[in-house]
Enzyme design. Structure first.
Site, short mmCIF file in Angstrom:
data_model
loop_
_atom_site.label_atom_id
_atom_site.label_comp_id
_atom_site.label_asym_id
_atom_site.label_seq_id
_atom_site.Cartn_x
_atom_site.Cartn_y
_atom_site.Cartn_z
CD GLU A 169 -0.59 -5.98 8.86
OE1 GLU A 169 -0.64 -5.54 9.67
OE2 GLU A 169 -1.20 -5.62 7.80
CG ASP A 185 -1.80 -1.03 1.28
OD1 ASP A 185 -1.55 -2.14 0.41
OD2 ASP A 185 -2.62 -1.18 2.07
C1 2M8 Z 1 -3.20 -4.14 3.90
O1 2M8 Z 1 -3.90 -3.30 3.15
C2 2M8 Z 1 -5.21 -2.86 3.67
C3 2M8 Z 1 -6.00 -2.06 2.49
O2 2M8 Z 1 -6.29 -2.96 1.59
C4 2M8 Z 1 -5.19 -1.86 4.84
O3 2M8 Z 1 -3.99 -1.34 5.11
O4 2M8 Z 1 -6.17 -1.53 5.38
C5 2M8 Z 1 -2.19 -4.67 2.76
O5 2M8 Z 1 -1.13 -5.20 3.25
C6 2M8 Z 1 -2.81 -5.65 1.74
O6 2M8 Z 1 -1.65 -6.10 1.02
C7 2M8 Z 1 -3.49 -6.97 2.56
O7 2M8 Z 1 -3.95 -7.57 1.76
C8 2M8 Z 1 -4.55 -6.12 3.65
C9 2M8 Z 1 -4.91 -7.28 4.45
O8 2M8 Z 1 -3.93 -8.05 4.99
O9 2M8 Z 1 -3.67 -5.41 4.57
#
Ligand code: 2M8
Length: 536
Positions: A507, A269
């Site tokens: 994460e 992101d």
């Molecule tokens: C993160 O993205 C979301 C938005 O889509 C967020 O930050 O709220 C990123 O690391 C993305 O790659 C990942 O798929 C998602 C859920 O783990 O989190």
């Protein structure tokens, strides 16, 4: 729908010797315990017991002192003072492979809400597209049927035009932006009315997941094999339509590089790759107000994108709403349009995998030929994007009409899809594992950081600007193995298992101290660790 609490098929997790360099060897007996650790409606007990044996407070599960990183809420601890970092690094504990496998299975089971395994318990309480693919790989070790169900749930949300949306919302709220902010069901003729989804996509790793599930299934019982093969038959056409959507709407000129219209589509992101393109995204005065929820859950703001970044993320959603999510209009009008070299590499290799599955399972020959053509075209484009100075692959800002010369882990995209000559490939592998990247002397484990510690843009705690992501490490390991780099694949596996040896299933990780960051008990981390603990 089958849930992990009531598996429809016997658990596939089977005795396997896991003893790569640097990792403890686990006994067959220990992994057999994972298979029989039920009852299935209870969390697996062994990791908790291990914590208690090591002096954790039975009420909270926390170990006294600053070293325990397992957090029952699945959210981050507050920032640690820098002086404590060295202590934390020295005091990192390391669970053995059998405990890690058990803990990973527990994370997947406890994040299963019946209809889906949420990406994380608190921070991401819905289904994310590429998370779901990786999660299904982990689930395959607990039950091939349940793994297939996860893929089917995702594909049930596929848009009529073929796009697989980046979020499939469950019944719970708890995440911003939620479905109301996207408004896809009202605004787009292609979006499903149910389930509700976001209006963008994520990297196309799904065929890779289906192929991996099939591999796992074929090492199991006849029923597992049948379930794996049925999954391929059930999902192939939908995955072909998904790849066709990417080729048609995200590479309309046939360059081989697939474009993203939002940093979220890349999955990375807030990578510094996007800083240039985002600087041209100017939120309008009519950006509707909003309240971030992520900052309430991850208390150290340095681990998440900034408010200015969020304004831009939300403004792009406004632009897409105004284009009614029509993919042609979005491509023409959205103020962020970048040909993403990492997504393109994933697209190429996933197209290869899907084409191979298509050949084996009797898919239409012209569709298989399309996939082979797209794969070859994208592979060549990824190779051609490399910087003459660094040899790293680059994104191309289509709005600015310029290559993006920012060095990040995405620059190693050719190692995902192949296509370099032998010398160039060897040189790139050496760089990835060398002293500026995974082999940097400051790192706690030889796992590729998202930005090199030698780069001015390196931020050790900040999301996609430096930390190590186990799921990305798995992807490189899978690609190394596919392209015959067995020793490097094995090294990534061993080093990543060592990094996540704290049992937090975070994460992402601070590369210098190994501190767990972002969400704890993140499903895709658990899934890839389970795969690495149990399958070879
Ligand atoms: C993160 O993205 C979301 C938005 O889509 C967020 O930050 O709220 C990123 O690391 C993305 O790659 C990942 O798929 C998602 C859920 O783990 O989190």
């Amino acid at each position: 729908m089958a849930s992990l609490a009531t598996p429809a098929a016997p658990c596939l997790l089977r005795p396997t010797r896991c003893g790569p360099a640097g990792m403890p060897t686990t006994s067959d007996v220990a992994l057999e315990t994972v298979m029989t650790a039920g009852p299935w409606d209870q969390p697996a007990l062994l990791p908790v017991r291990s914590r208690r044996e090591r002096g954790a407070d039975p009420a909270t599960g926390r170990v006294s002192g600053a070293t325990d990183t397992i957090d029952a809420l699945g959210v981050a601890d507050a920032a640690i003072p820098p002086a404590a970092r060295i202590v934390r690094r020295a005091a990192r504990r390391s669970y053995d492979v059998a405990d890690l496998a058990m803990g990973a299975a527990d994370v997947l089971r406890s994040n299963d809400i019946g209809t889906m395994v949420t990406a994380a318990p608190a921070l991401y309480p819905h289904m994310w597209s590429w998370d779901a693919a990786f999660i299904s790989i982990g689930l395959a070790h607990l039950g091939v049927e349940r793994a297939g169900q996860e893929i089917r749930t995702l594909l049930a949300a596929q848009w009529a035009d073929g796009m697989i949306p980046h979020i499939v919302y469950g019944d719970r709220g708890g995440y911003f932006p939620g479905p109301g902010r996207w408004g896809t069901a009202e605004l787009s003729a292609s979006a499903p009315q149910a389930p509700l989804t976001s209006g963008i996509c994520q990297p196309p790793v799904h065929a890779i997941a289906v192929g991996r599930i099939l591999d796992v299934a074929r090492r199991g019982t006849d029923a597992d094999r049948a379930a794996g093969e049925q999954l391929v038959r059930d999902s192939w056409a939908a995955l072909y339509r998904w790849h066709a959507w990417l080729a048609q709407y995200r590479d309309p000129d046939g360059t081989g590089l697939i474009a993203v219209v939002h940093g979220w589509e890349s999955g990375m992101d807030n990578s510094p790759r996007w800083d240039g393109p985002y600087s041209a995204v100017i939120p309008g005065p009519d950006l509707p107000s909003y309240v971030r929820l992520d900052r309430e859950l991850v208390r150290d703001g340095a681990e998440r994108p900034t408010d200015l970044e969020y304004d831009r993320y939300l403004w792009l959603i406004e632009e897409m709403r105004r284009a009614s999510y029509d993919p042609v209009k979005v491509y023409e009008t959205c103020s962020f349009l970048v040909a993403d070299v990492f997504v393109s590499a994933i697209f190429a290799v996933a197209s290869d995998v899907l084409a191979d599955l298509g050949d084996e399972f009797g898919a239409p020959a012209e569709h298989v030929a399309d996939l082979r053509r797209w794969a070859a075209r994208s592979r060549a484009a990824v190779a051609a994007s490399r910087s003459p100075e660094t040899g790293l692959a680059r994104d191309y800002d289509r709005r600015a009409g310029a290559w993006i010369d920012v060095e990040t882990l995405a620059g190693f995209a050719p190692l995902i899809c192949g296509g370099l000559d032998a010398d160039a490939e060897r040189a790139l592998i050496e760089t990835l594992h060398g002293p500026h990247w995974a082999g940097h002397p400051d790192l706690v484990a030889k796992v590729p950081p998202t930005v090199s510690p030698d780069s001015v843009g390196f931020k050790s705690r900040e999301y996609w600007r430096g930390p190590q992501w186990p799921v990305v490490s798995w992807l490189f390991g899978w690609a190394h193995a596919r392209h015959g780099h067995t020793a490097q694949a094995e090294a990534l596996r061993a080093e990543t298992l060592s990094l996540v040896g704290d049992g937090a299933f975070s994460e992402y990780y601070e590369p210098v101290t190994g501190e767990a960051l972002g969400s704890r008990r993140q499903s895709w981390t658990a899934a890839v660790i389970l795969d690495w603990c149990t399958a070879r």
